[in-house]
Design a protein around this motif. Structure first.
Motif, PDB file in Angstrom:
ATOM      1  N   LEU A 165      39.228  15.159 -62.851  1.00  0.00           N
ATOM      2  CA  LEU A 165      37.925  15.611 -62.356  1.00  0.00           C
ATOM      3  C   LEU A 165      36.779  14.891 -63.068  1.00  0.00           C
ATOM      4  O   LEU A 165      35.799  14.479 -62.449  1.00  0.00           O
ATOM      5  N   LEU A 166      36.905  14.719 -64.382  1.00  0.00           N
ATOM      6  CA  LEU A 166      35.870  14.042 -65.158  1.00  0.00           C
ATOM      7  C   LEU A 166      35.719  12.586 -64.711  1.00  0.00           C
ATOM      8  O   LEU A 166      34.593  12.086 -64.568  1.00  0.00           O
ATOM      9  N   ASP A 167      36.829  11.916 -64.452  1.00  0.00           N
ATOM     10  CA  ASP A 167      36.778  10.531 -63.973  1.00  0.00           C
ATOM     11  C   ASP A 167      36.065  10.440 -62.620  1.00  0.00           C
ATOM     12  O   ASP A 167      35.289   9.510 -62.381  1.00  0.00           O
ATOM     13  N   GLN A 168      36.317  11.412 -61.745  1.00  0.00           N
ATOM     14  CA  GLN A 168      35.635  11.422 -60.446  1.00  0.00           C
ATOM     15  C   GLN A 168      34.124  11.565 -60.626  1.00  0.00           C
ATOM     16  O   GLN A 168      33.344  10.899 -59.952  1.00  0.00           O
ATOM     17  N   LEU A 169      33.719  12.446 -61.533  1.00  0.00           N
ATOM     18  CA  LEU A 169      32.294  12.657 -61.775  1.00  0.00           C
ATOM     19  C   LEU A 169      31.647  11.431 -62.410  1.00  0.00           C
ATOM     20  O   LEU A 169      30.521  11.061 -62.062  1.00  0.00           O
TER      21      LEU A 169
ATOM     22  N   ASP B 125      32.541   8.348 -61.961  1.00  0.00           N
ATOM     23  CA  ASP B 125      32.395   7.376 -60.876  1.00  0.00           C
ATOM     24  C   ASP B 125      31.217   7.749 -59.975  1.00  0.00           C
ATOM     25  O   ASP B 125      30.405   6.901 -59.609  1.00  0.00           O
ATOM     26  N   GLU B 126      31.122   9.021 -59.622  1.00  0.00           N
ATOM     27  CA  GLU B 126      30.067   9.479 -58.715  1.00  0.00           C
ATOM     28  C   GLU B 126      28.681   9.250 -59.311  1.00  0.00           C
ATOM     29  O   GLU B 126      27.756   8.811 -58.626  1.00  0.00           O
ATOM     30  N   TYR B 127      28.518   9.572 -60.601  1.00  0.00           N
ATOM     31  CA  TYR B 127      27.209   9.450 -61.246  1.00  0.00           C
ATOM     32  C   TYR B 127      27.018   8.115 -61.957  1.00  0.00           C
ATOM     33  O   TYR B 127      25.982   7.892 -62.570  1.00  0.00           O
ATOM     34  N   GLU B 128      28.005   7.241 -61.865  1.00  0.00           N
ATOM     35  CA  GLU B 128      27.951   5.909 -62.462  1.00  0.00           C
ATOM     36  C   GLU B 128      27.539   5.958 -63.931  1.00  0.00           C
ATOM     37  O   GLU B 128      26.633   5.250 -64.369  1.00  0.00           O
ATOM     38  N   THR B 129      28.229   6.805 -64.685  1.00  0.00           N
ATOM     39  CA  THR B 129      27.989   6.931 -66.114  1.00  0.00           C
ATOM     40  C   THR B 129      29.293   7.253 -66.823  1.00  0.00           C
ATOM     41  O   THR B 129      30.184   7.850 -66.237  1.00  0.00           O
ATOM     42  N   GLN B 130      29.392   6.843 -68.063  1.00  0.00           N
ATOM     43  CA  GLN B 130      30.552   7.186 -68.879  1.00  0.00           C
ATOM     44  C   GLN B 130      30.246   8.370 -69.797  1.00  0.00           C
ATOM     45  O   GLN B 130      31.110   8.839 -70.529  1.00  0.00           O
ATOM     46  N   VAL B 131      28.989   8.830 -69.766  1.00  0.00           N
ATOM     47  CA  VAL B 131      28.564   9.934 -70.631  1.00  0.00           C
ATOM     48  C   VAL B 131      28.285  11.160 -69.773  1.00  0.00           C
ATOM     49  O   VAL B 131      27.340  11.178 -68.998  1.00  0.00           O
ATOM     50  N   ILE B 132      29.128  12.148 -69.918  1.00  0.00           N
ATOM     51  CA  ILE B 132      28.958  13.414 -69.203  1.00  0.00           C
ATOM     52  C   ILE B 132      29.199  14.541 -70.195  1.00  0.00           C
ATOM     53  O   ILE B 132      30.184  14.536 -70.925  1.00  0.00           O
ATOM     54  N   THR B 133      28.286  15.497 -70.193  1.00  0.00           N
ATOM     55  CA  THR B 133      28.470  16.690 -71.013  1.00  0.00           C
ATOM     56  C   THR B 133      28.999  17.794 -70.111  1.00  0.00           C
ATOM     57  O   THR B 133      28.386  18.130 -69.097  1.00  0.00           O
ATOM     58  N   VAL B 134      30.138  18.340 -70.476  1.00  0.00           N
ATOM     59  CA  VAL B 134      30.734  19.437 -69.708  1.00  0.00           C
ATOM     60  C   VAL B 134      30.199  20.743 -70.292  1.00  0.00           C
ATOM     61  O   VAL B 134      30.433  21.070 -71.453  1.00  0.00           O
TER      62      VAL B 134
END
Length: 70
Positions: free
Chosen positions: A45-49, A51-60
């Motif tokens: 799921l994180l990989d999909q997000l 890709d969607e937001y074109e970023t490697q930095v996501i805070t869950v």
């Protein structure tokens, strides 16, 4: 001969935030082979997000994954 793979259906809810401040909450159903782990589904799921937001930095901010069958 065709072999059948046993699957499990999960319902997930996740809230994320990206560095620009955009937040997103979504839910859905994942049907996966029974051998998948919680960690594998989280990474999927994180990989999909990412890709969607074109970023490697996501805070869950929130993540829930449970069998969909009651």
């Amino acid at each position: 001969m065709t072999t059948q793979t046993e699957t499990t259906e999960y319902h997930y809810v996740t809230t994320i935030q990206i560095p620009s401040g955009v937040m997103n909450t979504r839910d859905g159903i994942l049907t996966v082979p029974a051998s998948y782990t919680r960690a594998q589904l989280f990474e999927y799921l994180l990989d999909q997000l990412k890709d969607e937001y074109e970023t490697q930095v996501i805070t869950v901010l929130y993540f829930s994954l449970e069998p969909n069958q009651l």
